[in-house]
Design a protein around this motif. Structure first.
Motif, PDB file in Angstrom:
ATOM      1  N   GLY A  16      -6.460 -31.150  23.256  1.00  0.00           N
ATOM      2  CA  GLY A  16      -5.329 -30.226  23.371  1.00  0.00           C
ATOM      3  C   GLY A  16      -4.691 -29.937  22.027  1.00  0.00           C
ATOM      4  N   VAL A  17      -4.573 -30.956  21.179  1.00  0.00           N
ATOM      5  CA  VAL A  17      -4.038 -30.767  19.827  1.00  0.00           C
ATOM      6  C   VAL A  17      -4.942 -29.832  19.029  1.00  0.00           C
ATOM      7  N   THR A  18      -6.255 -29.962  19.230  1.00  0.00           N
ATOM      8  CA  THR A  18      -7.204 -29.082  18.531  1.00  0.00           C
ATOM      9  C   THR A  18      -7.013 -27.640  18.956  1.00  0.00           C
ATOM     10  N   TRP A  19      -6.911 -27.383  20.273  1.00  0.00           N
ATOM     11  CA  TRP A  19      -6.738 -26.003  20.751  1.00  0.00           C
ATOM     12  C   TRP A  19      -5.409 -25.427  20.273  1.00  0.00           C
ATOM     13  N   ARG A  20      -4.374 -26.253  20.231  1.00  0.00           N
ATOM     14  CA  ARG A  20      -3.074 -25.780  19.753  1.00  0.00           C
ATOM     15  C   ARG A  20      -3.160 -25.353  18.290  1.00  0.00           C
ATOM     16  N   ALA A  21      -3.822 -26.158  17.471  1.00  0.00           N
ATOM     17  CA  ALA A  21      -3.977 -25.809  16.054  1.00  0.00           C
ATOM     18  C   ALA A  21      -4.818 -24.547  15.897  1.00  0.00           C
ATOM     19  N   LEU A  22      -5.866 -24.411  16.703  1.00  0.00           N
ATOM     20  CA  LEU A  22      -6.704 -23.210  16.637  1.00  0.00           C
ATOM     21  C   LEU A  22      -5.915 -21.972  17.021  1.00  0.00           C
ATOM     22  N   ALA A  23      -5.081 -22.079  18.053  1.00  0.00           N
ATOM     23  CA  ALA A  23      -4.268 -20.938  18.471  1.00  0.00           C
ATOM     24  C   ALA A  23      -3.289 -20.530  17.374  1.00  0.00           C
ATOM     25  N   ARG A  27      -3.354 -16.964  15.473  1.00  0.00           N
ATOM     26  CA  ARG A  27      -2.120 -16.165  15.463  1.00  0.00           C
ATOM     27  C   ARG A  27      -1.751 -15.747  14.045  1.00  0.00           C
ATOM     28  N   ASP A  28      -1.793 -16.698  13.117  1.00  0.00           N
ATOM     29  CA  ASP A  28      -1.416 -16.392  11.732  1.00  0.00           C
ATOM     30  C   ASP A  28      -2.404 -15.426  11.085  1.00  0.00           C
ATOM     31  N   ASN A  29      -3.683 -15.515  11.467  1.00  0.00           N
ATOM     32  CA  ASN A  29      -4.693 -14.620  10.894  1.00  0.00           C
ATOM     33  C   ASN A  29      -4.584 -13.191  11.414  1.00  0.00           C
ATOM     34  N   ASN A  30      -3.825 -12.985  12.473  1.00  0.00           N
ATOM     35  CA  ASN A  30      -3.740 -11.647  13.078  1.00  0.00           C
ATOM     36  C   ASN A  30      -2.292 -11.179  13.243  1.00  0.00           C
ATOM     37  N   LYS A  31      -1.426 -11.643  12.371  1.00  0.00           N
ATOM     38  CA  LYS A  31      -0.020 -11.245  12.432  1.00  0.00           C
ATOM     39  C   LYS A  31       0.133  -9.733  12.283  1.00  0.00           C
ATOM     40  N   GLY A  32       1.109  -9.191  12.987  1.00  0.00           N
ATOM     41  CA  GLY A  32       1.396  -7.765  12.872  1.00  0.00           C
ATOM     42  C   GLY A  32       0.468  -6.880  13.660  1.00  0.00           C
ATOM     43  N   THR A  33      -0.370  -7.430  14.530  1.00  0.00           N
ATOM     44  CA  THR A  33      -1.299  -6.652  15.355  1.00  0.00           C
ATOM     45  C   THR A  33      -1.056  -6.982  16.822  1.00  0.00           C
ATOM     46  N   SER A  91     -13.405 -12.522   8.430  1.00  0.00           N
ATOM     47  CA  SER A  91     -14.465 -11.644   8.921  1.00  0.00           C
ATOM     48  C   SER A  91     -14.311 -11.366  10.409  1.00  0.00           C
ATOM     49  N   PRO A  92     -14.925 -10.280  10.903  1.00  0.00           N
ATOM     50  CA  PRO A  92     -14.914 -10.032  12.352  1.00  0.00           C
ATOM     51  C   PRO A  92     -15.501 -11.190  13.147  1.00  0.00           C
ATOM     52  N   LEU A  93     -16.497 -11.869  12.575  1.00  0.00           N
ATOM     53  CA  LEU A  93     -17.066 -13.017  13.277  1.00  0.00           C
ATOM     54  C   LEU A  93     -16.056 -14.156  13.363  1.00  0.00           C
ATOM     55  N   SER A  94     -15.246 -14.345  12.329  1.00  0.00           N
ATOM     56  CA  SER A  94     -14.200 -15.373  12.379  1.00  0.00           C
ATOM     57  C   SER A  94     -13.241 -15.099  13.528  1.00  0.00           C
ATOM     58  N   ARG A  95     -12.833 -13.853  13.674  1.00  0.00           N
ATOM     59  CA  ARG A  95     -11.916 -13.493  14.753  1.00  0.00           C
ATOM     60  C   ARG A  95     -12.547 -13.784  16.111  1.00  0.00           C
ATOM     61  N   PHE A  96     -13.803 -13.390  16.261  1.00  0.00           N
ATOM     62  CA  PHE A  96     -14.464 -13.604  17.550  1.00  0.00           C
ATOM     63  C   PHE A  96     -14.612 -15.090  17.851  1.00  0.00           C
ATOM     64  N   LEU A  97     -15.004 -15.890  16.859  1.00  0.00           N
ATOM     65  CA  LEU A  97     -15.197 -17.317  17.096  1.00  0.00           C
ATOM     66  C   LEU A  97     -13.881 -18.014  17.440  1.00  0.00           C
ATOM     67  N   GLU A  98     -12.793 -17.579  16.833  1.00  0.00           N
ATOM     68  CA  GLU A  98     -11.495 -18.142  17.199  1.00  0.00           C
ATOM     69  C   GLU A  98     -11.158 -17.845  18.655  1.00  0.00           C
ATOM     70  N   GLN A 143      -6.589 -14.491  30.878  1.00  0.00           N
ATOM     71  CA  GLN A 143      -6.543 -13.053  31.142  1.00  0.00           C
ATOM     72  C   GLN A 143      -5.942 -12.301  29.959  1.00  0.00           C
ATOM     73  N   THR A 144      -4.965 -12.883  29.299  1.00  0.00           N
ATOM     74  CA  THR A 144      -4.347 -12.236  28.140  1.00  0.00           C
ATOM     75  C   THR A 144      -5.338 -12.066  27.002  1.00  0.00           C
ATOM     76  N   LEU A 145      -6.173 -13.078  26.771  1.00  0.00           N
ATOM     77  CA  LEU A 145      -7.083 -13.044  25.623  1.00  0.00           C
ATOM     78  C   LEU A 145      -8.377 -12.294  25.884  1.00  0.00           C
ATOM     79  N   GLU A 146      -8.800 -12.179  27.133  1.00  0.00           N
ATOM     80  CA  GLU A 146     -10.137 -11.670  27.410  1.00  0.00           C
ATOM     81  C   GLU A 146     -10.404 -10.277  26.843  1.00  0.00           C
ATOM     82  N   PRO A 147      -9.506  -9.283  26.993  1.00  0.00           N
ATOM     83  CA  PRO A 147      -9.808  -7.963  26.394  1.00  0.00           C
ATOM     84  C   PRO A 147     -10.007  -8.035  24.883  1.00  0.00           C
ATOM     85  N   PHE A 148      -9.218  -8.861  24.211  1.00  0.00           N
ATOM     86  CA  PHE A 148      -9.350  -8.996  22.765  1.00  0.00           C
ATOM     87  C   PHE A 148     -10.642  -9.728  22.400  1.00  0.00           C
ATOM     88  N   ARG A 149     -11.028 -10.715  23.190  1.00  0.00           N
ATOM     89  CA  ARG A 149     -12.279 -11.426  22.920  1.00  0.00           C
ATOM     90  C   ARG A 149     -13.470 -10.483  23.029  1.00  0.00           C
TER      91      ARG A 149
END
Length: 206
Positions: A16-23, A27-33, A91-98, A143-149
């Motif tokens: 859970g700590v890992t998923w929290r850090a990943l989130a 979030r920080d990598n996609n600020k303002g979007t 990279s776009p791949l970084s976004r997708f993997l996150e 459900q919130t993340l799926e369209p973006f994924r």
């Protein structure tokens, strides 16, 4: 006797700590979007899930394992070093993997709440913990993340797919599936096929 529930809960807290850090990183990598806004919402939910999980452990009298939590945090930081096709920029791949990692984490969390509530019998032992709401919250996060994924996957892979479609075929890459689903190079397969023995024509060599 080994307390298997305690071992399980400590391991799950580290995840859970890992998923929290990943989130938070996503979030920080996609600020303002719009994605950044969605990730901020999901990160808040995951942080609340971790607090709920810690409260469950306290109620059961199970102490966290600091070493496991620290190791999970270090592993998440090492994951940031993977360049995903680019040395410096995001990279776009970084976004997708996150997003893919978060989706898998949320699905795992749904299984976790079901395991604790139903298989471990904590619904009865912890009547103040609403496992149904925890499952519903995880479903909302997914459900919130799926369209973006899906959009991130298309962005990362669609261009390469187009390039592969238009790449000219050569004898080295002209592979086709067989009935069993194994791919063979017909030229090489033919070259390896033994030539059937032919009997000499009558009247020759006698």
């Amino acid at each position: 006797m080994t307390d298997y529930l305690a071992v399980y809960l400590r391991d799950q807290l580290a995840l859970g700590v890992t998923w929290r850090a990943l989130a938070r990183r996503a979030r920080d990598n996609n600020k303002g979007t719009p994605l950044g806004g969605a990730l901020a919402e999901v990160e808040d939910g995951i942080a609340e899930d971790v607090r709920t999980f810690e409260a469950v452990m306290r109620t059961l009298g199970i102490r966290p394992n600091p070493a496991k939590v620290a190791l999970a945090a270090v592993a998440e930081r090492f994951g940031r070093l993977k360049r995903n096709g680019r040395w410096v920029t995001y990279s776009p791949l970084s976004r997708f993997l996150e997003l893919e990692g978060l989706a898998m984490g949320i699905e795992g969390k749904k299984i976790l709440w079901h395991t604790l509530g139903d298989l471990a019998g904590l619904r009865d032992r912890l009547p103040d913990t609403d496992f149904d709401e925890l499952l519903a919250r995880a479903a909302r996060q997914r459900q919130t993340l799926e369209p973006f994924r899906r959009a991130a996957g298309t962005e990362a892979f669609a261009r390469q797919a187009v390039n592969l479609v238009h790449r000219p075929l050569t004898r080295e890459v002209a592979w086709t599936p067989t009935v069993r689903g194994v791919r063979h190079d017909h030229d090489r397969e033919t070259a390896r096929r033994p030539v059937p023995h032919q009997a000499p024509a009558p009247g020759r060599g006698e």
